[in-house]
Scaffold this active site. Structure first.
Site, mmCIF file in Angstrom:
data_model
loop_
_atom_site.group_PDB
_atom_site.id
_atom_site.type_symbol
_atom_site.label_atom_id
_atom_site.label_comp_id
_atom_site.label_asym_id
_atom_site.label_seq_id
_atom_site.Cartn_x
_atom_site.Cartn_y
_atom_site.Cartn_z
ATOM 1 N N LYS A 24 0.825 -1.212 0.000
ATOM 2 C CA LYS A 24 0.000 0.000 0.000
ATOM 3 C C LYS A 24 0.856 1.258 0.000
ATOM 4 O O LYS A 24 0.515 2.265 -0.630
ATOM 5 C CB LYS A 24 -0.921 0.008 1.228
ATOM 6 C CG LYS A 24 -1.738 1.279 1.382
ATOM 7 C CD LYS A 24 -2.599 1.244 2.622
ATOM 8 C CE LYS A 24 -1.788 1.410 3.881
ATOM 9 N NZ LYS A 24 -1.261 2.799 4.047
ATOM 10 N N ASN A 25 1.979 1.221 0.688
ATOM 11 C CA ASN A 25 2.825 2.406 0.789
ATOM 12 C C ASN A 25 3.489 2.763 -0.538
ATOM 13 O O ASN A 25 3.966 3.885 -0.713
ATOM 14 C CB ASN A 25 3.890 2.213 1.870
ATOM 15 C CG ASN A 25 3.290 2.224 3.260
ATOM 16 O OD1 ASN A 25 2.321 2.924 3.527
ATOM 17 N ND2 ASN A 25 3.837 1.422 4.152
ATOM 18 N N CYS A 118 -3.339 9.101 12.319
ATOM 19 C CA CYS A 118 -3.922 7.767 12.194
ATOM 20 C C CYS A 118 -3.623 6.992 13.464
ATOM 21 O O CYS A 118 -3.287 7.574 14.499
ATOM 22 C CB CYS A 118 -3.330 7.050 10.975
ATOM 23 S SG CYS A 118 -1.544 6.833 11.084
ATOM 24 N N ARG A 123 0.753 12.918 12.467
ATOM 25 C CA ARG A 123 1.817 13.137 11.487
ATOM 26 C C ARG A 123 1.352 14.249 10.556
ATOM 27 O O ARG A 123 0.631 14.018 9.596
ATOM 28 C CB ARG A 123 2.115 11.850 10.703
ATOM 29 C CG ARG A 123 2.799 10.769 11.543
ATOM 30 C CD ARG A 123 3.071 9.533 10.734
ATOM 31 N NE ARG A 123 1.838 8.846 10.400
ATOM 32 C CZ ARG A 123 1.776 7.807 9.547
ATOM 33 N NH1 ARG A 123 2.872 7.401 8.948
ATOM 34 N NH2 ARG A 123 0.630 7.222 9.304
ATOM 35 N N THR A 175 18.537 16.534 6.437
ATOM 36 C CA THR A 175 19.248 15.985 7.599
ATOM 37 C C THR A 175 18.560 14.772 8.208
ATOM 38 O O THR A 175 19.173 14.027 8.954
ATOM 39 C CB THR A 175 19.408 17.060 8.682
ATOM 40 O OG1 THR A 175 18.107 17.554 9.055
ATOM 41 C CG2 THR A 175 20.252 18.219 8.164
ATOM 42 N N THR A 180 7.251 10.225 3.022
ATOM 43 C CA THR A 180 6.318 10.948 2.144
ATOM 44 C C THR A 180 6.860 12.320 1.717
ATOM 45 O O THR A 180 6.629 12.726 0.570
ATOM 46 C CB THR A 180 4.921 11.081 2.775
ATOM 47 O OG1 THR A 180 5.036 11.546 4.120
ATOM 48 C CG2 THR A 180 4.203 9.745 2.783
#
Length: 270
Positions: A24-25, A118, A123, A175, A180
């Site tokens: 899925k990612n 989630c 995030r 860094t 994503t």
């Protein structure tokens, strides 16, 4: 409801077939890449997870043509006419930020709802702000959304006809690897930058490299490997086909389980 405790009684070898789910990612950024072209993108072996379904709804909401009536999903963004992604559709998914790169390329502006997070926790947009600001992208925060703005410097068409070897170079160092934001930066550079941009410190997960391969097939020039790559964009990216690969965590987890339990398991992959 998330189960916090699982009691497992082992001791016996296992046998049978185990279907490894598709990653899925890798699928979510590949779907977002449809915004980088006006040609059709085809997607095969796509798991119909809640996040995938929400992304398809978001595509329809901004004017894209989406055909998902069969095993193959087809997306065409030629008719996309909005730079705002609805908060009602993607406010509870981190992957909503992946729309930023394509919308910036089309409209030089992208408004995304601030995700509520989630099961893994909050995030927000901070990583995307950090990564994209290094590429000349500005932002403005409101109570429930964030709007990104693309500076003209990243799309300098004066260099459009110059030989690749003569492109001016610039160097960006991140860094802390973030998945994503890395994917957003790669997509933005792939379709806008007329510079040869070397970015170092990017995430190296398998799904990041699957996105890089997809962008190459679409016509972007991406060289290098590992945490450092060089990108020269093209505003004429073409449509192609994306086939989801098996989830690497599920795959190797099943292999380790089979070895540890002396089991006979057939791993099935599309």
């Amino acid at each position: 409801m998330i189960t916090k405790n699982i009691h497992i009684i082992g001791g016996s070898p296992l046998s049978g077939n185990l279907k490894i789910v598709d990653n899925k990612n890798a699928v979510l950024p590949a779907l977002a890449a449809a915004l980088l072209t006006d040609e059709e993108m085809r997607y095969i072996n796509i798991p119909r997870s809640p996040d995938v379904n929400k992304m398809l709804l978001a595509f329809r909401d901004i004017g894209a043509s989406v055909d998902d009536d069969s095993a193959t999903i087809t997306i065409c963004c030629k008719s996309v006419n909005k730079s705002i992604i609805s908060g009602e559709i993607i406010k509870d998914m981190q992957a909503g930020y992946l729309f930023v790169a394509g919308l910036l390329a089309r409209f030089k502006k992208a408004t995304i709802p601030i995700a509520s997070g989630c099961a893994l926790g909050y995030r927000g947009p901070e990583g995307h702000i950090e990564y994209l600001s290094e590429l000349g992208v500005e932002h403005e925060l409101s109570e429930n959304s964030i709007t990104f703005y693309l500076r003209d410097s990243i799309v300098d068409d004066r260099l459009k006809e110059v030989d690749v070897l003569e492109y001016p170079e610039r160097f960006v160092v991140y860094t802390q690897p973030k998945v994503t934001p890395t994917e957003n930066s790669l997509m933005l550079l792939a379709v806008t930058s007329r510079y040869k941009t070397e970015i170092s410190g990017i995430a190296q997960e398998p799904h990041v490299h699957q996105l890089i391969e997809l962008l190459r097939r679409m016509g972007a020039t991406i060289t290098g490997k590992g945490s450092t790559v060089q990108v020269i964009g093209s505003n004429l990216l073409k449509g192609t086909t994306f086939v989801a690969e098996p989830d690497h965590i599920d795959y190797f987890g099943a292999v380790v389980m089979a070895v540890m339990t002396k089991s006979d398991i057939l791993l099935e992959m599309d």
